[in-house]
Design a protein around this motif. Sequence first.
Motif, PDB file in Angstrom:
ATOM      1  N   PRO A  43       0.845  -1.202   0.000  1.00 32.12           N
ATOM      2  CA  PRO A  43       0.000   0.000   0.000  1.00 32.12           C
ATOM      3  C   PRO A  43       0.877   1.248   0.000  1.00 32.12           C
ATOM      4  O   PRO A  43       1.955   1.241   0.600  1.00 32.12           O
ATOM      5  N   ASP A  44       0.439   2.299  -0.684  1.00 32.61           N
ATOM      6  CA  ASP A  44       1.258   3.520  -0.653  1.00 32.61           C
ATOM      7  C   ASP A  44       1.089   4.227   0.687  1.00 32.61           C
ATOM      8  O   ASP A  44       1.953   4.964   1.122  1.00 32.61           O
ATOM      9  N   GLU A  45      -0.022   3.983   1.349  1.00 35.56           N
ATOM     10  CA  GLU A  45      -0.266   4.579   2.667  1.00 35.56           C
ATOM     11  C   GLU A  45       0.317   3.629   3.710  1.00 35.56           C
ATOM     12  O   GLU A  45      -0.207   2.538   3.917  1.00 35.56           O
ATOM     13  N   LYS A  46       1.427   4.044   4.346  1.00 36.56           N
ATOM     14  CA  LYS A  46       2.182   3.058   5.140  1.00 36.56           C
ATOM     15  C   LYS A  46       1.379   2.458   6.295  1.00 36.56           C
ATOM     16  O   LYS A  46       1.558   1.304   6.646  1.00 36.56           O
ATOM     17  N   SER A  47       0.458   3.253   6.873  1.00 33.44           N
ATOM     18  CA  SER A  47      -0.301   2.688   7.998  1.00 33.44           C
ATOM     19  C   SER A  47      -1.164   1.514   7.532  1.00 33.44           C
ATOM     20  O   SER A  47      -1.473   0.616   8.311  1.00 33.44           O
ATOM     21  N   ASN A  48      -1.535   1.519   6.240  1.00 39.45           N
ATOM     22  CA  ASN A  48      -2.376   0.418   5.771  1.00 39.45           C
ATOM     23  C   ASN A  48      -1.640  -0.915   5.714  1.00 39.45           C
ATOM     24  O   ASN A  48      -2.262  -1.967   5.698  1.00 39.45           O
ATOM     25  N   TYR A  49      -0.298  -0.861   5.699  1.00 38.74           N
ATOM     26  CA  TYR A  49       0.455  -2.119   5.750  1.00 38.74           C
ATOM     27  C   TYR A  49       0.127  -2.838   7.064  1.00 38.74           C
ATOM     28  O   TYR A  49      -0.168  -4.027   7.085  1.00 38.74           O
ATOM     29  N   VAL A  50       0.182  -2.064   8.162  1.00 44.24           N
ATOM     30  CA  VAL A  50      -0.103  -2.637   9.482  1.00 44.24           C
ATOM     31  C   VAL A  50      -1.520  -3.214   9.509  1.00 44.24           C
ATOM     32  O   VAL A  50      -1.756  -4.303  10.018  1.00 44.24           O
ATOM     33  N   HIS A  51      -2.462  -2.458   8.941  1.00 46.34           N
ATOM     34  CA  HIS A  51      -3.847  -2.928   8.970  1.00 46.34           C
ATOM     35  C   HIS A  51      -4.045  -4.160   8.099  1.00 46.34           C
ATOM     36  O   HIS A  51      -4.682  -5.118   8.506  1.00 46.34           O
ATOM     37  N   ARG A  52      -3.479  -4.106   6.873  1.00 44.83           N
ATOM     38  CA  ARG A  52      -3.656  -5.260   5.970  1.00 44.83           C
ATOM     39  C   ARG A  52      -3.099  -6.531   6.590  1.00 44.83           C
ATOM     40  O   ARG A  52      -3.789  -7.537   6.668  1.00 44.83           O
ATOM     41  N   ILE A  53      -1.847  -6.464   7.050  1.00 45.20           N
ATOM     42  CA  ILE A  53      -1.263  -7.718   7.552  1.00 45.20           C
ATOM     43  C   ILE A  53      -1.923  -8.122   8.869  1.00 45.20           C
ATOM     44  O   ILE A  53      -1.891  -9.286   9.252  1.00 45.20           O
ATOM     45  N   GLY A  54      -2.550  -7.148   9.512  1.00 43.53           N
ATOM     46  CA  GLY A  54      -3.252  -7.431  10.765  1.00 43.53           C
ATOM     47  C   GLY A  54      -4.553  -8.187  10.579  1.00 43.53           C
ATOM     48  O   GLY A  54      -5.261  -8.470  11.543  1.00 43.53           O
ATOM     49  N   ARG A  55      -4.898  -8.536   9.341  1.00 48.16           N
ATOM     50  CA  ARG A  55      -6.080  -9.408   9.157  1.00 48.16           C
ATOM     51  C   ARG A  55      -5.749 -10.820   9.609  1.00 48.16           C
ATOM     52  O   ARG A  55      -6.633 -11.630   9.816  1.00 48.16           O
ATOM     53  N   VAL A  56      -4.455 -11.127   9.715  1.00 51.02           N
ATOM     54  CA  VAL A  56      -4.058 -12.436  10.256  1.00 51.02           C
ATOM     55  C   VAL A  56      -3.374 -12.217  11.611  1.00 51.02           C
ATOM     56  O   VAL A  56      -3.055 -11.092  11.975  1.00 51.02           O
ATOM     57  N   GLY A  57      -3.182 -13.298  12.339  1.00 52.73           N
ATOM     58  CA  GLY A  57      -2.513 -13.195  13.640  1.00 52.73           C
ATOM     59  C   GLY A  57      -3.394 -12.495  14.656  1.00 52.73           C
ATOM     60  O   GLY A  57      -2.930 -11.744  15.493  1.00 52.73           O
ATOM     61  N   ARG A  58      -4.729 -12.728  14.584  1.00 51.80           N
ATOM     62  CA  ARG A  58      -5.652 -12.051  15.479  1.00 51.80           C
ATOM     63  C   ARG A  58      -6.030 -12.955  16.648  1.00 51.80           C
ATOM     64  O   ARG A  58      -5.994 -14.184  16.531  1.00 51.80           O
ATOM     65  N   ALA A  59      -6.368 -12.306  17.744  1.00 49.88           N
ATOM     66  CA  ALA A  59      -6.801 -13.023  18.951  1.00 49.88           C
ATOM     67  C   ALA A  59      -5.836 -14.171  19.265  1.00 49.88           C
ATOM     68  O   ALA A  59      -6.238 -15.297  19.513  1.00 49.88           O
ATOM     69  N   GLU A  60      -4.558 -13.858  19.195  1.00 46.54           N
ATOM     70  CA  GLU A  60      -3.463 -14.765  19.588  1.00 46.54           C
ATOM     71  C   GLU A  60      -3.249 -15.965  18.679  1.00 46.54           C
ATOM     72  O   GLU A  60      -2.512 -16.880  19.011  1.00 46.54           O
ATOM     73  N   ARG A  61      -3.899 -15.987  17.509  1.00 47.47           N
ATOM     74  CA  ARG A  61      -3.598 -17.055  16.555  1.00 47.47           C
ATOM     75  C   ARG A  61      -2.479 -16.584  15.635  1.00 47.47           C
ATOM     76  O   ARG A  61      -2.371 -15.404  15.344  1.00 47.47           O
ATOM     77  N   MET A  62      -1.698 -17.535  15.144  1.00 48.30           N
ATOM     78  CA  MET A  62      -0.568 -17.179  14.301  1.00 48.30           C
ATOM     79  C   MET A  62      -1.015 -16.920  12.864  1.00 48.30           C
ATOM     80  O   MET A  62      -1.969 -17.526  12.380  1.00 48.30           O
ATOM     81  N   GLY A  63      -0.305 -16.017  12.184  1.00 45.10           N
ATOM     82  CA  GLY A  63      -0.644 -15.748  10.795  1.00 45.10           C
ATOM     83  C   GLY A  63       0.592 -15.412   9.980  1.00 45.10           C
ATOM     84  O   GLY A  63       1.595 -14.921  10.517  1.00 45.10           O
ATOM     85  N   LEU A  64       0.529 -15.714   8.695  1.00 50.25           N
ATOM     86  CA  LEU A  64       1.652 -15.396   7.812  1.00 50.25           C
ATOM     87  C   LEU A  64       1.199 -14.373   6.764  1.00 50.25           C
ATOM     88  O   LEU A  64       0.159 -14.547   6.125  1.00 50.25           O
ATOM     89  N   ALA A  65       2.002 -13.298   6.638  1.00 51.00           N
ATOM     90  CA  ALA A  65       1.694 -12.267   5.644  1.00 51.00           C
ATOM     91  C   ALA A  65       2.848 -12.184   4.653  1.00 51.00           C
ATOM     92  O   ALA A  65       4.003 -12.003   5.044  1.00 51.00           O
ATOM     93  N   ILE A  66       2.534 -12.342   3.363  1.00 45.05           N
ATOM     94  CA  ILE A  66       3.580 -12.301   2.335  1.00 45.05           C
ATOM     95  C   ILE A  66       3.331 -11.095   1.442  1.00 45.05           C
ATOM     96  O   ILE A  66       2.213 -10.909   0.940  1.00 45.05           O
ATOM     97  N   SER A  67       4.358 -10.261   1.252  1.00 45.78           N
ATOM     98  CA  SER A  67       4.199  -9.112   0.353  1.00 45.78           C
ATOM     99  C   SER A  67       5.094  -9.283  -0.862  1.00 45.78           C
ATOM    100  O   SER A  67       6.298  -9.568  -0.736  1.00 45.78           O
ATOM    101  N   LEU A  68       4.507  -9.111  -2.051  1.00 44.99           N
ATOM    102  CA  LEU A  68       5.294  -9.165  -3.287  1.00 44.99           C
ATOM    103  C   LEU A  68       5.752  -7.747  -3.595  1.00 44.99           C
ATOM    104  O   LEU A  68       4.929  -6.828  -3.673  1.00 44.99           O
ATOM    105  N   VAL A  69       7.053  -7.566  -3.714  1.00 41.64           N
ATOM    106  CA  VAL A  69       7.585  -6.219  -3.910  1.00 41.64           C
ATOM    107  C   VAL A  69       8.399  -6.181  -5.206  1.00 41.64           C
ATOM    108  O   VAL A  69       9.380  -6.920  -5.358  1.00 41.64           O
ATOM    109  N   SER A  70       7.984  -5.328  -6.100  1.00 39.06           N
ATOM    110  CA  SER A  70       8.688  -5.235  -7.379  1.00 39.06           C
ATOM    111  C   SER A  70      10.035  -4.532  -7.199  1.00 39.06           C
ATOM    112  O   SER A  70      10.109  -3.473  -6.567  1.00 39.06           O
TER     113      SER A  70
END
Length: 732
Positions: free
Chosen positions: A587-614
């Motif tokens: 995301p160009d808006e840096k705070s949205n990175y935190v929010h996007r990846i925060g869709r996983v790893g919620r309520a103490e469950r583990m989550g993996l976030a992968i970002s493709l970067v050109s």
Amino acid sequence: MTAFEEMGVLPEIGKAVEEMDWIQHTHVHSIPLILGGGDVLMAAETGSGKTGAFCLPIIQIVWETLKDLEAGKGSKIIAQISPHWTLSFFDRGSALAVTPDGLRCQSREQKEWHGCRCTKGVQGKGKYYFEATVTDEGVCRVGWSTQQASLDLGTDRFGFGFGGTGKKSNNKQFDNYGEAFGMHDVIGCYLDLDIGEIKFSKNGVDLGKAFSIPQQVKSAALYPAVVLKNAEMSFNFGAQPFKHQPESGYIALCEAAKDNVKQNEIGTAGGSSQSKPVKNAPQAIIIEPSRELAEQTYNQIVKFKKHLENPQVRELLVIGGVNVKEQIGALNAGVDIIVGTPGRMEDLISTGHLSLTQCRFFVLDEADGLLKQGYTELIDRLHRQIPKITSDGHRLQMIVCSATLHAFEVKKMAERLMHFPTWVDLKGEDAVPETVHHVVVMVDPQKDNNWQNLRRHIQTDGVHAKDNVRPGNNTAETLSEAVKMLKGEYCVRAINEHKMDRAIIFCRTKLDCDNLEKYLNQVGGGSHSRNNQYSCVCLHGDRKPAERKANLERFKKQEAKFLICTDVAARGLDITGLPFMVNITLPDEKSNYVHRIGRVGRAERMGLAISLVSSVPEKVWYHGEWCSSRGRNCWNTRLTDEGGCCIWYNEPRYLAEIEDHLNVTIQQVEPDLKVPMDEFDGKVTYGQKRQQMGTNYENHVAQMAPAVQELSQLESKTQLFYLKRHFGKMRN
Ligand SMILES: Nc1ncnc2c1ncn2[C@@H]1O[C@H](COP(=O)(O)OP(=O)(O)OP(=O)(O)O)[C@@H](O)[C@H]1O
């Protein structure tokens, strides 16, 4: 007693929370603060339970207020101050609020007048004085009236007012009198019952006789009275030194002899209250940045209040894209808590269907997101219209939360609108929860030539349709097109490598989402194929509200494996146990990175976030307000500074900015997308709680045991020592 009850939460709410299998979270620390009446800025990591932290205390206070109203009780404060001369909490207009000490009142209603009378009046004989000071801009009228008079002072025979425009009024007759008054002016209100005369002074200057009181009015008690339109006044009935001493012969009202004092009947036994609850005026307004999030919070409220009965708390969802008539119908039937998106909320307020006069909680969820979406003025406007003191004497409470609250605009807003807010903030900066394992993979078309011989690839966004892109020419445009193709491949590779059967995938544009949806369906054998390994649905602004809702439901029910979305779904969406997320583009808006990846790893469950970067610049669509169709069928591939609708997107720069903001270096993985697990001891199952947590804890107890034992021995030694000394001395 449940952990939540220990924090002051009602047992009925505690029970509902327990049934949801909630264990106590770090974030519940806000609950006592809100229950205590404070303004709170709640900054905590994604998935840590902010929704509950503000909904639980709000539901509780709203319910308690309803119960008090039902029992005919006003504020608990009333009993304490009733012996004094104060403004009445009962004998007042519905939009007029009185402070707990009963000495200041405010109305934020802009179109109508709302008035109030004092708890006591005078009758018989004597000369009396009180002072009223204008404490905010707006229009006010102050004076005396009998209990029979309308609260709109001066509009009937029984009320005598002096208004800020320099007019006196009685029985709807407005005549010039004295001079105009406004902010900071002190109006002295004189009543001479001996000769039946009312007069006023302004800042100590006598303005002369205003009214002779007709005999039939004079026989009734006269009460200090005020009426306001979007204004505020404070009062002194003599308990404090006056700003300007009354002329001789007049005494402060609070010194009136008992025999001449008459209690205001409204609000005391036998009287009737004019401050009936207004149906379309909720006690709490919760603003959310997206429809989905508003609906989610609304659903949580329904669950939390499950066991609260008599009275029922009534909640309403106010979002766009839904029949407004139904919402108006529900408002007219009565509401207590409203959750909604800003646009529809303001529509209903401006058309008078939703009233803010009884609002005591103003909540901005994902506040920085709302401000970044351009709602600053709307928020200020709504805040201006809400009375700062509630009708039963409490201060308006404002609650602001987000995982990325550390933004300049949030701090400015807090300074502007909030009242000594408490920051509930465990980290002091925007942070990623430990439960989110996030990595990036560089997509480098110069090193990875695969794009040159793909038989089937994702349909790209068409930015380079007119460019001469072809393998071998290595122009910026060719590499950019190559990145787009490779990202489709990497996405499928990530899914395969991690055997993802549930993930959210974020794209930059709605078009990118549509293209990825088509591609995944194609790779999976078609959208109707029962064996489609890549079944997916889309959620973005061009999809109709009903489709958005249905798609989200399908994803939640696991009828579709992948949810492909734009940043409209970046914040707040809570999908239980979601194991994976993929960023096709950062995301160009840096705070949205935190929010996007925060869709996983919620309520103490583990989550993996992968970002493709050109690794190379990628030319992408950027349709601003200058683009008449806002992107629909727009093929203007010139750059924005040449009047076009494209920009060169520099992902490595965005990556650096995100790392800088979060103060971390994000782990890079190879294009094979294998993620080393050693750091997690190989025990991580994404989507599940961390296995080693329990073991760790047990180890921790074992490690601590000797130290605790030693401490306990020292403690008992100290106590013995103290007892020996103390009793030894006593015996001597
Ligand atoms: N005390 C608790 N015990 C167990 N689960 C909880 C508790 N509090 C909240 N949860 C669960 O944690 C999840 C995340 O909560 P919530 O959606 O409120 O997070 P959030 O902090 O608002 O995150 P975001 O910043 O992404 O909006 C929800 O599924 C919620 O039911």
